[in-house]
Write a protein that holds these residues in place. Structure first.
Motif, PDB file in Angstrom:
ATOM      1  N   THR A 322     -13.721  77.499  -2.230  1.00 27.33           N
ATOM      2  CA  THR A 322     -13.100  78.449  -1.443  1.00 27.33           C
ATOM      3  C   THR A 322     -11.675  78.964  -2.226  1.00 27.33           C
ATOM      4  O   THR A 322     -11.483  80.331  -2.268  1.00 27.33           O
ATOM      5  CB  THR A 322     -12.205  77.852  -0.196  1.00 27.33           C
ATOM      6  N   ILE A 323     -11.357  78.034  -3.070  1.00 29.24           N
ATOM      7  CA  ILE A 323     -10.305  78.630  -4.039  1.00 29.24           C
ATOM      8  C   ILE A 323     -10.639  79.302  -5.142  1.00 29.24           C
ATOM      9  O   ILE A 323     -10.254  80.629  -5.441  1.00 29.24           O
ATOM     10  CB  ILE A 323      -9.405  77.235  -4.717  1.00 29.24           C
ATOM     11  N   ILE A 324     -11.869  79.146  -5.690  1.00 25.25           N
ATOM     12  CA  ILE A 324     -12.632  80.005  -6.688  1.00 25.25           C
ATOM     13  C   ILE A 324     -12.841  81.300  -5.917  1.00 25.25           C
ATOM     14  O   ILE A 324     -12.634  82.304  -6.559  1.00 25.25           O
ATOM     15  CB  ILE A 324     -13.858  79.384  -7.042  1.00 25.25           C
ATOM     16  N   ALA A 325     -13.330  81.430  -4.708  1.00 29.43           N
ATOM     17  CA  ALA A 325     -13.533  82.581  -4.060  1.00 29.43           C
ATOM     18  C   ALA A 325     -12.259  83.456  -3.943  1.00 29.43           C
ATOM     19  O   ALA A 325     -12.316  84.595  -4.116  1.00 29.43           O
ATOM     20  CB  ALA A 325     -14.171  82.490  -2.653  1.00 29.43           C
ATOM     21  N   GLY A 326     -11.077  82.623  -3.845  1.00 28.94           N
ATOM     22  CA  GLY A 326      -9.941  83.276  -3.801  1.00 28.94           C
ATOM     23  C   GLY A 326      -9.348  83.985  -5.018  1.00 28.94           C
ATOM     24  O   GLY A 326      -8.475  84.805  -5.066  1.00 28.94           O
ATOM     25  N   LEU A 327     -10.152  83.526  -6.286  1.00 28.27           N
ATOM     26  CA  LEU A 327      -9.737  84.178  -7.366  1.00 28.27           C
ATOM     27  C   LEU A 327     -10.380  85.486  -7.380  1.00 28.27           C
ATOM     28  O   LEU A 327     -10.332  86.009  -8.526  1.00 28.27           O
ATOM     29  CB  LEU A 327      -9.869  83.294  -8.300  1.00 28.27           C
ATOM     30  N   GLY A 328     -11.363  85.660  -6.636  1.00 20.70           N
ATOM     31  CA  GLY A 328     -11.893  87.123  -6.749  1.00 20.70           C
ATOM     32  C   GLY A 328     -13.493  86.841  -6.993  1.00 20.70           C
ATOM     33  O   GLY A 328     -14.177  87.995  -7.006  1.00 20.70           O
ATOM     34  N   PHE A 329     -13.898  85.822  -6.900  1.00 21.52           N
ATOM     35  CA  PHE A 329     -15.464  85.577  -7.276  1.00 21.52           C
ATOM     36  C   PHE A 329     -16.228  85.431  -5.859  1.00 21.52           C
ATOM     37  O   PHE A 329     -15.595  85.165  -4.881  1.00 21.52           O
ATOM     38  CB  PHE A 329     -15.798  84.397  -8.052  1.00 21.52           C
ATOM     39  N   SER A 330     -17.340  85.910  -5.679  1.00 22.03           N
ATOM     40  CA  SER A 330     -18.122  85.790  -4.618  1.00 22.03           C
ATOM     41  C   SER A 330     -19.506  85.465  -4.762  1.00 22.03           C
ATOM     42  O   SER A 330     -20.084  85.691  -6.027  1.00 22.03           O
ATOM     43  CB  SER A 330     -18.117  87.088  -3.681  1.00 22.03           C
ATOM     44  N   GLY A 331     -20.159  84.969  -3.657  1.00 19.32           N
ATOM     45  CA  GLY A 331     -21.823  84.617  -3.663  1.00 19.32           C
ATOM     46  C   GLY A 331     -21.876  83.669  -4.926  1.00 19.32           C
ATOM     47  O   GLY A 331     -21.370  82.545  -5.139  1.00 19.32           O
ATOM     48  N   GLU A 332     -22.921  84.022  -5.775  1.00 18.94           N
ATOM     49  CA  GLU A 332     -23.423  83.056  -6.874  1.00 18.94           C
ATOM     50  C   GLU A 332     -22.269  82.714  -7.991  1.00 18.94           C
ATOM     51  O   GLU A 332     -22.369  81.681  -8.396  1.00 18.94           O
ATOM     52  CB  GLU A 332     -24.903  83.599  -7.302  1.00 18.94           C
ATOM     53  N   LYS A 333     -21.562  83.774  -8.225  1.00 20.57           N
ATOM     54  CA  LYS A 333     -20.563  83.782  -9.178  1.00 20.57           C
ATOM     55  C   LYS A 333     -19.688  82.782  -8.756  1.00 20.57           C
ATOM     56  O   LYS A 333     -19.023  81.748  -9.662  1.00 20.57           O
ATOM     57  CB  LYS A 333     -19.753  85.176  -9.659  1.00 20.57           C
ATOM     58  N   ALA A 334     -19.259  82.718  -7.395  1.00 21.07           N
ATOM     59  CA  ALA A 334     -18.440  81.735  -6.963  1.00 21.07           C
ATOM     60  C   ALA A 334     -18.859  80.134  -7.177  1.00 21.07           C
ATOM     61  O   ALA A 334     -18.145  79.488  -7.429  1.00 21.07           O
ATOM     62  CB  ALA A 334     -17.789  81.984  -5.521  1.00 21.07           C
ATOM     63  N   GLN A 335     -20.216  80.118  -6.900  1.00 21.86           N
ATOM     64  CA  GLN A 335     -20.824  78.921  -6.884  1.00 21.86           C
ATOM     65  C   GLN A 335     -20.833  78.275  -8.441  1.00 21.86           C
ATOM     66  O   GLN A 335     -20.631  77.013  -8.596  1.00 21.86           O
ATOM     67  CB  GLN A 335     -22.099  78.847  -6.563  1.00 21.86           C
ATOM     68  N   LEU A 336     -21.124  79.061  -9.166  1.00 23.96           N
ATOM     69  CA  LEU A 336     -21.143  78.959 -10.830  1.00 23.96           C
ATOM     70  C   LEU A 336     -19.970  78.459 -11.301  1.00 23.96           C
ATOM     71  O   LEU A 336     -19.690  77.705 -12.378  1.00 23.96           O
ATOM     72  CB  LEU A 336     -21.931  79.884 -11.558  1.00 23.96           C
ATOM     73  N   HIS A 337     -18.925  79.283 -10.716  1.00 24.97           N
ATOM     74  CA  HIS A 337     -17.487  78.843 -11.326  1.00 24.97           C
ATOM     75  C   HIS A 337     -16.827  77.717 -10.914  1.00 24.97           C
ATOM     76  O   HIS A 337     -15.730  77.257 -11.362  1.00 24.97           O
ATOM     77  CB  HIS A 337     -16.789  80.097 -11.100  1.00 24.97           C
ATOM     78  N   THR A 338     -17.308  77.025 -10.075  1.00 26.04           N
ATOM     79  CA  THR A 338     -17.090  75.589  -9.550  1.00 26.04           C
ATOM     80  C   THR A 338     -17.562  74.612 -10.545  1.00 26.04           C
ATOM     81  O   THR A 338     -17.059  73.299 -10.222  1.00 26.04           O
ATOM     82  CB  THR A 338     -17.525  75.338  -8.301  1.00 26.04           C
ATOM     83  N   VAL A 339     -18.426  75.015 -11.498  1.00 26.79           N
ATOM     84  CA  VAL A 339     -19.040  73.760 -12.204  1.00 26.79           C
ATOM     85  C   VAL A 339     -18.231  73.429 -13.305  1.00 26.79           C
ATOM     86  O   VAL A 339     -18.011  72.526 -13.596  1.00 26.79           O
ATOM     87  CB  VAL A 339     -20.237  74.290 -12.883  1.00 26.79           C
ATOM     88  N   PRO A 340     -17.543  74.553 -14.451  1.00 26.23           N
ATOM     89  CA  PRO A 340     -16.866  74.069 -15.616  1.00 26.23           C
ATOM     90  C   PRO A 340     -15.890  73.134 -15.429  1.00 26.23           C
ATOM     91  O   PRO A 340     -15.722  72.302 -16.226  1.00 26.23           O
ATOM     92  CB  PRO A 340     -16.621  75.462 -16.110  1.00 26.23           C
ATOM     93  N   PRO A 341     -14.965  73.185 -14.422  1.00 21.62           N
ATOM     94  CA  PRO A 341     -13.668  72.126 -14.385  1.00 21.62           C
ATOM     95  C   PRO A 341     -14.197  70.784 -14.556  1.00 21.62           C
ATOM     96  O   PRO A 341     -13.522  69.906 -14.834  1.00 21.62           O
ATOM     97  CB  PRO A 341     -13.362  72.593 -13.146  1.00 21.62           C
ATOM     98  N   TYR A 342     -15.658  70.418 -13.880  1.00 21.30           N
ATOM     99  CA  TYR A 342     -15.815  69.149 -13.439  1.00 21.30           C
ATOM    100  C   TYR A 342     -16.453  68.453 -15.020  1.00 21.30           C
ATOM    101  O   TYR A 342     -16.451  67.257 -15.134  1.00 21.30           O
ATOM    102  CB  TYR A 342     -17.223  68.971 -12.782  1.00 21.30           C
ATOM    103  N   VAL A 343     -16.977  69.448 -16.081  1.00 21.48           N
ATOM    104  CA  VAL A 343     -17.535  68.698 -17.027  1.00 21.48           C
ATOM    105  C   VAL A 343     -16.805  67.794 -18.177  1.00 21.48           C
ATOM    106  O   VAL A 343     -17.091  66.644 -18.488  1.00 21.48           O
ATOM    107  CB  VAL A 343     -18.476  70.148 -17.738  1.00 21.48           C
ATOM    108  N   PRO A 344     -15.483  68.578 -18.533  1.00 17.44           N
ATOM    109  CA  PRO A 344     -14.772  67.580 -19.292  1.00 17.44           C
ATOM    110  C   PRO A 344     -14.169  66.342 -18.712  1.00 17.44           C
ATOM    111  O   PRO A 344     -14.129  65.513 -19.245  1.00 17.44           O
ATOM    112  CB  PRO A 344     -13.578  68.584 -19.791  1.00 17.44           C
ATOM    113  N   ALA A 345     -14.032  66.580 -17.254  1.00 14.81           N
ATOM    114  CA  ALA A 345     -13.624  65.380 -16.394  1.00 14.81           C
ATOM    115  C   ALA A 345     -14.680  64.081 -16.437  1.00 14.81           C
ATOM    116  O   ALA A 345     -14.133  63.194 -16.554  1.00 14.81           O
ATOM    117  CB  ALA A 345     -13.178  65.884 -14.963  1.00 14.81           C
ATOM    118  N   THR A 346     -15.864  64.741 -16.457  1.00 19.25           N
ATOM    119  CA  THR A 346     -16.826  63.638 -16.404  1.00 19.25           C
ATOM    120  C   THR A 346     -16.655  62.915 -17.543  1.00 19.25           C
ATOM    121  O   THR A 346     -16.725  61.554 -17.581  1.00 19.25           O
ATOM    122  CB  THR A 346     -18.312  64.212 -16.457  1.00 19.25           C
TER     123      THR A 346
END
Length: 519
Positions: A322-346
């Motif tokens: 939802t936060i990503i969607a609030g940054l101006g992304f929608s649909g498939e782009k919104a889903q994909l932009h949720t991925v990168p923040p988790y990778v270095p954290a892992t």
């Protein structure tokens, strides 16, 4: 016949220990990581489903979505403590897969909801099924691994939580392409397919997880005997300075004749014999041990700290789409932009867990990690551009996810006796998961797209977590000094009196003056 663990040649002891740990890691950790990965995906996929049409198709209004999320935690906390008691009777290798299979069924049925009432019903059921998973996994791992081996293993399976954020977003993106198949919306397929996968993970884990070290089929006879003997010795083994008021059973100091190199084993291993030893496999349930767990001060300090972390952790994972969607992304782009923040954290979660076990620290590591999360939320509050807000999300994840395994390892390390440990672990998580309930109301629709109030609330909770972690570190330091100075010798006398009166048959455990708390 293999020698008892304390008397083996030091080099042979290390080689066999490493071999056993590798086998356990290969057979136990992948199943638990899959379980926790599925758990977090199933718990948070509702966030992906929301921006894919769930809210519209189920006619949710106002805060109804937040309410549906909140009831999950209300039912979840009620099952944690009792689940750990059942786990002892049934066996972790049966109980955990059973819970996994049940929640997989409920997740699958989530794809059929048509209204707010239906969504609430499946979320309540999901909470009852999932409540026992995390405390059960932590308790199970603490029965297989030593105190200074535990956090790396907790970190490995918990890293799958951060991985689930990345994997869940990618999976949701792929599944949404099934929109319209079988006359079902894409968001419904998210629940159905992920639920079926969870059921399969439950069946697989039932086939793989060992009931105990003694019954592990992947050990040969020598390894099985050594592992079981080591498990009986470890609860009364402490790396510490000799304590003059205790009588050591064995003082093992490696020498050159034992094959150790100069300086390689300069830590003395003191093995103290409490007044009465109780086999963990045969320890009987006692309400006295439950009360000891409830009134353990570390439970309350770490529970409040973990609550602060959970408010951030769960609100982050539930509302990041939802936060990503609030940054101006929608649909498939919104889903994909949720991925990168988790990778270095892992990756950082696993590294920090290794570091924590290597230097035998828990709380101090949390105190080093959480400032990154605090900085991230400050950036989210003051940022003027979406680029800065998106960068801040990375900082939040980097400090948050590595902290969770640290705090989950404190009580298994510092509690001894099965039922006290089962109570402390479950009670900590039951209290802390109240933060999950709060997290569902942190980000409300009226705050979009900047969510200043929500970020401010979470910032306060993360700061609270830092303060209570520091308090627990100070308490453990104080208590260790008191024991080293001989001010807890009366614990043995009090325990002896309880035993003689027939009021307890539980082990002395962490009450023994030679027991040292891990910071």
């Amino acid at each position: 016949m293999i020698e008892s663990a304390p008397f083996r040649d030091a080099a042979a002891h290390r080689r066999l220990t490493a071999k056993i740990l590798r086998k356990m890691d290969l057979h136990v950790l992948p199943s638990l990581a899959l379980i926790w990965l599925a758990n977090f995906i199933d718990r948070t996929n509702v966030g992906n489903a929301r921006i894919a049409g769930l809210q519209k198709d189920t006619h949710l209004e106002g805060n109804q979505f937040n309410t549906a999320l909140a009831v999950f935690y209300a039912s979840c906390v009620h099952t944690m403590r009792t689940s750990n008691w059942v786990l002892k009777k049934v066996g972790a290798n049966r109980w955990l897969p059973f819970l996994v299979f049940l929640w997989g069924v409920v997740t699958t049925l989530s794809g059929l909801v048509q209204s707010f009432g239906g969504l609430v019903a499946v979320r309540v059921a999901l909470g009852f099924c999932e409540g026992g998973i995390l405390p059960g996994i932590v308790l199970y791992l603490s029965s297989l691994y030593g105190r200074h081996e535990l956090q790396l293993r907790v970190g490995v399976f918990y890293a799958s939580a951060s991985l689930s954020g990345a994997f869940g977003g990618l999976l949701a993106t792929a599944i949404l392409k099934m929109d319209g198949i079988g006359n079902l919306a894409g968001w419904r397929w998210i629940f159905i397919l992920e639920g079926i996968a969870t059921c399969l993970i439950g069946i697989l884990s039932a086939m793989v997880l060992p009931a105990s070290l003694e019954k592990a089929s992947f050990f040969d006879e020598e390894e099985r005997k050594f592992a079981s003997e080591s498990a009986r010795v470890l609860p009364r083994t402490f790396i510490t300075q000799p304590y003059e008021h205790s009588v050591p059973v064995h003082n093992q100091a490696p020498t050159k004749s034992e094959g150790s190199e100069k300086g390689s084993d300069d830590i003395r291993r003191e093995v103290y014999e409490p007044p009465f030893q109780v086999d963990p496999e045969t320890e009987a349930f006692e309400w006295r041990e439950v009360r000891r767990g409830i009134f353990e001060i570390q439970v309350w300090l770490t529970a409040i700290s973990y609550m602060g972390i959970i408010v951030s952790l769960y609100s982050f994972s539930l509302f990041l789409p939802t936060i990503i969607a609030g940054l101006g992304f929608s649909g498939e782009k919104a889903q994909l932009h949720t991925v990168p923040p988790y990778v270095p954290a892992t990756f950082l979660t696993v590294f920090v867990s290794y570091f924590s076990d290597r230097y035998r620290l828990r709380g101090p590591v949390i105190l080093m990690c959480l400032p990154a999360t605090i900085a991230g939320y400050i950036m989210l509050i003051v940022a003027k551009t979406n680029e800065v807000r998106y960068a801040a999300v990375f900082l939040v994840a980097l400090g948050l996810y590595p902290s969770a395994p640290c705090i989950l390892s404190i009580l298994p390390n510092n509690s001894s006796g099965h039922y006290k440990k089962a109570t402390t672990v479950a009670l900590q998580l039951a209290i802390a998961n109240g933060g999950g309930f709060l997290a569902t109301f942190v980000y409300t629709p009226g705050e979009a797209p900047k969510y200043i109030r929500g970020h401010s609330i979470v910032l306060g909770f993360v700061s609270l977590a830092w303060v209570f972690t520091a308090m627990n570190v100070l308490y453990c330091m104080y208590e260790n000094r008191a024991r080293a100075a001989g001010r807890r010798q009366s614990n043995i006398t009090e325990y002896q009196a309880l035993w003689d009166a027939g009021k307890t048959r539980a082990p002395i455990g962490d009450r023994h003056p030679a027991f040292r708390f891990i910071l």
